[in-house]
Motif scaffolding. Structure first.
Motif, mmCIF file in Angstrom:
data_model
loop_
_atom_site.group_PDB
_atom_site.id
_atom_site.type_symbol
_atom_site.label_atom_id
_atom_site.label_comp_id
_atom_site.label_asym_id
_atom_site.label_seq_id
_atom_site.Cartn_x
_atom_site.Cartn_y
_atom_site.Cartn_z
ATOM 1 N N LYS A 51 -56.878 8.162 -13.966
ATOM 2 C CA LYS A 51 -58.549 7.937 -14.605
ATOM 3 C C LYS A 51 -58.409 8.139 -16.296
ATOM 4 O O LYS A 51 -58.303 7.687 -17.195
ATOM 5 C CB LYS A 51 -59.026 9.853 -14.623
ATOM 6 C CG LYS A 51 -60.531 9.426 -14.430
ATOM 7 C CD LYS A 51 -60.916 10.829 -14.160
ATOM 8 C CE LYS A 51 -61.214 10.755 -12.719
ATOM 9 N NZ LYS A 51 -61.208 12.802 -12.274
ATOM 10 N N PHE A 52 -56.221 8.587 -16.478
ATOM 11 C CA PHE A 52 -55.919 8.293 -18.112
ATOM 12 C C PHE A 52 -55.079 6.839 -18.125
ATOM 13 O O PHE A 52 -54.618 7.257 -19.147
ATOM 14 C CB PHE A 52 -54.422 9.701 -17.993
ATOM 15 C CG PHE A 52 -55.589 11.369 -18.758
ATOM 16 C CD1 PHE A 52 -55.564 11.858 -19.807
ATOM 17 C CD2 PHE A 52 -56.257 11.928 -17.646
ATOM 18 C CE1 PHE A 52 -55.916 12.380 -19.579
ATOM 19 C CE2 PHE A 52 -56.984 12.950 -17.514
ATOM 20 C CZ PHE A 52 -56.469 13.210 -19.517
ATOM 21 N N GLY A 53 -55.185 6.104 -17.060
ATOM 22 C CA GLY A 53 -54.734 4.921 -16.960
ATOM 23 C C GLY A 53 -52.778 5.293 -17.217
ATOM 24 O O GLY A 53 -52.171 4.288 -16.795
ATOM 25 N N PHE A 54 -52.728 6.480 -16.681
ATOM 26 C CA PHE A 54 -51.012 6.112 -15.867
ATOM 27 C C PHE A 54 -50.861 6.494 -14.616
ATOM 28 O O PHE A 54 -51.306 6.624 -13.697
ATOM 29 C CB PHE A 54 -50.851 8.021 -16.336
ATOM 30 C CG PHE A 54 -49.367 8.213 -16.952
ATOM 31 C CD1 PHE A 54 -48.666 8.116 -18.262
ATOM 32 C CD2 PHE A 54 -48.992 8.864 -15.531
ATOM 33 C CE1 PHE A 54 -47.232 8.165 -17.797
ATOM 34 C CE2 PHE A 54 -47.296 8.739 -15.622
ATOM 35 C CZ PHE A 54 -46.655 9.256 -16.103
ATOM 36 N N ALA A 55 -49.666 5.322 -14.620
ATOM 37 C CA ALA A 55 -48.962 5.083 -12.903
ATOM 38 C C ALA A 55 -48.470 5.857 -12.716
ATOM 39 O O ALA A 55 -46.886 5.730 -13.442
ATOM 40 C CB ALA A 55 -48.733 3.667 -13.233
ATOM 41 N N PRO A 56 -48.233 7.374 -12.299
ATOM 42 C CA PRO A 56 -47.253 7.866 -11.644
ATOM 43 C C PRO A 56 -46.115 7.365 -10.338
ATOM 44 O O PRO A 56 -46.699 6.435 -9.574
ATOM 45 C CB PRO A 56 -47.879 9.167 -10.874
ATOM 46 C CG PRO A 56 -49.113 8.468 -10.187
ATOM 47 C CD PRO A 56 -49.752 7.115 -11.627
ATOM 48 N N CYS A 109 -54.619 10.826 -12.741
ATOM 49 C CA CYS A 109 -53.283 10.231 -13.896
ATOM 50 C C CYS A 109 -53.429 8.743 -13.630
ATOM 51 O O CYS A 109 -54.064 8.433 -15.201
ATOM 52 C CB CYS A 109 -51.912 10.368 -12.777
ATOM 53 S SG CYS A 109 -50.516 11.646 -13.086
ATOM 54 N N ARG A 144 -48.456 -0.650 -18.710
ATOM 55 C CA ARG A 144 -48.286 -0.730 -17.453
ATOM 56 C C ARG A 144 -48.927 -2.145 -17.825
ATOM 57 O O ARG A 144 -48.320 -2.985 -17.063
ATOM 58 C CB ARG A 144 -49.626 -0.054 -17.472
ATOM 59 C CG ARG A 144 -49.252 1.070 -16.359
ATOM 60 C CD ARG A 144 -50.856 1.649 -16.382
ATOM 61 N NE ARG A 144 -51.381 0.783 -15.143
ATOM 62 C CZ ARG A 144 -52.319 1.845 -14.235
ATOM 63 N NH1 ARG A 144 -52.778 2.615 -14.610
ATOM 64 N NH2 ARG A 144 -52.413 1.470 -13.212
ATOM 65 N N LEU A 196 -47.337 14.059 -18.462
ATOM 66 C CA LEU A 196 -47.011 12.193 -17.911
ATOM 67 C C LEU A 196 -46.002 12.423 -18.873
ATOM 68 O O LEU A 196 -46.291 11.914 -20.058
ATOM 69 C CB LEU A 196 -48.522 12.573 -17.886
ATOM 70 C CG LEU A 196 -49.390 12.699 -17.289
ATOM 71 C CD1 LEU A 196 -50.525 11.679 -17.661
ATOM 72 C CD2 LEU A 196 -49.450 13.382 -16.385
ATOM 73 N N ILE A 211 -44.420 14.611 -14.565
ATOM 74 C CA ILE A 211 -45.083 13.253 -13.903
ATOM 75 C C ILE A 211 -44.554 12.248 -14.327
ATOM 76 O O ILE A 211 -44.447 12.020 -15.719
ATOM 77 C CB ILE A 211 -46.564 13.240 -13.392
ATOM 78 C CG1 ILE A 211 -46.903 14.312 -12.671
ATOM 79 C CG2 ILE A 211 -46.542 11.717 -12.198
ATOM 80 C CD1 ILE A 211 -48.409 14.776 -12.777
ATOM 81 N N PHE A 212 -43.347 11.604 -14.021
ATOM 82 C CA PHE A 212 -43.298 10.125 -14.305
ATOM 83 C C PHE A 212 -43.720 8.783 -14.259
ATOM 84 O O PHE A 212 -44.242 8.868 -12.777
ATOM 85 C CB PHE A 212 -41.458 10.151 -14.039
ATOM 86 C CG PHE A 212 -40.766 11.434 -14.322
ATOM 87 C CD1 PHE A 212 -40.083 11.871 -16.303
ATOM 88 C CD2 PHE A 212 -40.094 12.489 -13.741
ATOM 89 C CE1 PHE A 212 -39.398 12.532 -16.480
ATOM 90 C CE2 PHE A 212 -39.786 13.477 -14.390
ATOM 91 C CZ PHE A 212 -38.817 13.393 -16.005
ATOM 92 N N GLY A 213 -44.107 8.018 -14.543
ATOM 93 C CA GLY A 213 -44.645 7.024 -14.567
ATOM 94 C C GLY A 213 -44.802 5.914 -15.327
ATOM 95 O O GLY A 213 -44.031 5.903 -16.779
ATOM 96 N N LEU A 214 -45.499 5.078 -15.700
ATOM 97 C CA LEU A 214 -46.129 4.287 -16.816
ATOM 98 C C LEU A 214 -46.940 4.693 -17.434
ATOM 99 O O LEU A 214 -48.207 4.351 -16.793
ATOM 100 C CB LEU A 214 -46.021 2.358 -16.536
ATOM 101 C CG LEU A 214 -44.530 2.362 -15.650
ATOM 102 C CD1 LEU A 214 -45.290 0.371 -14.963
ATOM 103 C CD2 LEU A 214 -43.502 2.288 -17.461
ATOM 104 N N CYS A 215 -47.004 4.790 -19.336
ATOM 105 C CA CYS A 215 -48.737 5.048 -19.449
ATOM 106 C C CYS A 215 -49.412 3.498 -19.726
ATOM 107 O O CYS A 215 -48.895 2.649 -19.319
ATOM 108 C CB CYS A 215 -48.034 5.342 -20.823
ATOM 109 S SG CYS A 215 -47.320 4.426 -22.017
ATOM 110 N N ARG A 216 -50.374 3.586 -20.669
ATOM 111 C CA ARG A 216 -51.646 2.622 -20.529
ATOM 112 C C ARG A 216 -51.316 1.397 -21.075
ATOM 113 O O ARG A 216 -51.006 0.645 -20.846
ATOM 114 C CB ARG A 216 -52.846 3.224 -21.176
ATOM 115 C CG ARG A 216 -54.007 2.500 -20.388
ATOM 116 C CD ARG A 216 -54.702 3.223 -22.114
ATOM 117 N NE ARG A 216 -55.192 4.652 -21.723
ATOM 118 C CZ ARG A 216 -56.189 4.776 -20.604
ATOM 119 N NH1 ARG A 216 -56.974 4.220 -20.092
ATOM 120 N NH2 ARG A 216 -56.045 5.931 -21.297
ATOM 121 N N MET A 256 -50.888 17.962 -19.978
ATOM 122 C CA MET A 256 -52.659 17.862 -18.724
ATOM 123 C C MET A 256 -52.791 18.747 -18.896
ATOM 124 O O MET A 256 -51.952 19.759 -18.397
ATOM 125 C CB MET A 256 -51.518 16.150 -17.899
ATOM 126 C CG MET A 256 -52.777 16.320 -17.164
ATOM 127 S SD MET A 256 -54.241 15.521 -17.083
ATOM 128 C CE MET A 256 -53.391 13.518 -16.943
#
Lengths: 158, 158
Positions: free
Chosen positions: A136-141, A134, B156, B110, B148-153, B121
């Motif tokens: 690496k893809f810039g995604f903050a899980p 994640c 962020r 994601l 997977i839940f979170g913030l994308c690049r 992914m």
DNA sequence: GTGACTGCAAATCGTTTGCAAAGCT
DNA sequence: AGCTTTGCAAACGATTTGCAGTCAC
């Protein structure tokens, strides 16, 4: 499943787990100016004394003899999720099943599509790969849902 | 995300992908004595020509000018899932988002909790571990949901 | 022509909310 | 008293279903 037996069962819950859960709950309530009512206590106790993943309907049904309404169950569950004591998994038709999760390491779920049984599964290795990729893809899980549907040992035989 | 660019885009869909999708669909319909109607075609075309994960509402809205009712959209989506052409992911509030999946390797999602964007992914390594461990537990996995839940690049940064 | 398909409206399911009565502090 | 909490019933949003008319085969 021995390795998953870290959650105190009904009996050893008296040995401290339930108390720690209540401590967290009380703190959360106090912080928000809320109250520990008999209804909330009853719902939480029921969950603590069950080792299954409970549906809202299971809980409501158990509460009915005590005169609790469904709305209270929903409201309490939401509150318990908000303070991190409880999590939910969805079964294959989208219904939620709840579990008390304080101090329990993160785990994923194997859900039997025949009998509905939910088995828990820890996969630290897998979580690690996941996190790294994640990033690496810039995604903050922040959280994830990893539910595997299939047939459990018993249902395969049938 | 180069590695995920295996799904024909709108342009190269004309080069065969859509045809293959229709072939599967026609076969499924024929087998069950069902019919290929203009409505079903319109919905499937719309999905084929989109590269996003579409909500039922997106589709219904696009179909409204053509007089399609929501019920038909639901019925068609269910049918497309049944014949394996379409899958769905749920977003964090439980709404379903659909994607055409014929010939696409399995992938996870994601999901950005800020903008709702869904990134795909592939994790073959992870799937392997998963399968092996399930088997060790006597569990026969049939499908899974790994979201997977979170913030994308982009989100962020904000 | 006949049986599948459609749009509509009504029904359902799980969940949330408004509200007046009741309970803590 | 002044707040939160409760149960009920009504409201909700997503999805499903029943039905009379319509259309593909």
């Amino acid at each position: 499943m021995k390795e998953l037996d870290y959650r105190p069962s009904k009996t050893n819950a008296q040995g401290g787990y339930a108390e720690r859960v209540y401590e967290v709950f009380r703190k959360h309530l106090a912080q928000s100016g809320l109250r520990l009512t008999s209804q909330r206590r009853r719902i939480l106790d029921f969950m603590l004394n069950s080792d299954r993943h409970l549906g809202q309907e299971d809980i409501s049904q158990a509460m009915r003899p005590h005169g609790l309404g469904r709305a209270t169950v929903f409201r309490t569950l939401k509150m318990l999720e908000e303070c991190g004591l409880v999590n939910h998994v969805s079964d294959e038709s989208g219904r939620r099943r709840f579990e008390v999760n304080l101090e329990r390491p993160h785990h994923d779920h194997l859900i039997c599509i025949s009998c509905g049984r939910i088995q828990e599964m820890r996969w630290p290795k897998l979580e690690k790969i996941q996190e790294d990729t994640c990033r690496k893809f810039g995604f903050a899980p922040q959280w994830h849902r990893h539910e595997i549907f299939g047939l459990c040992r018993d249902c395969r035989k049938t």
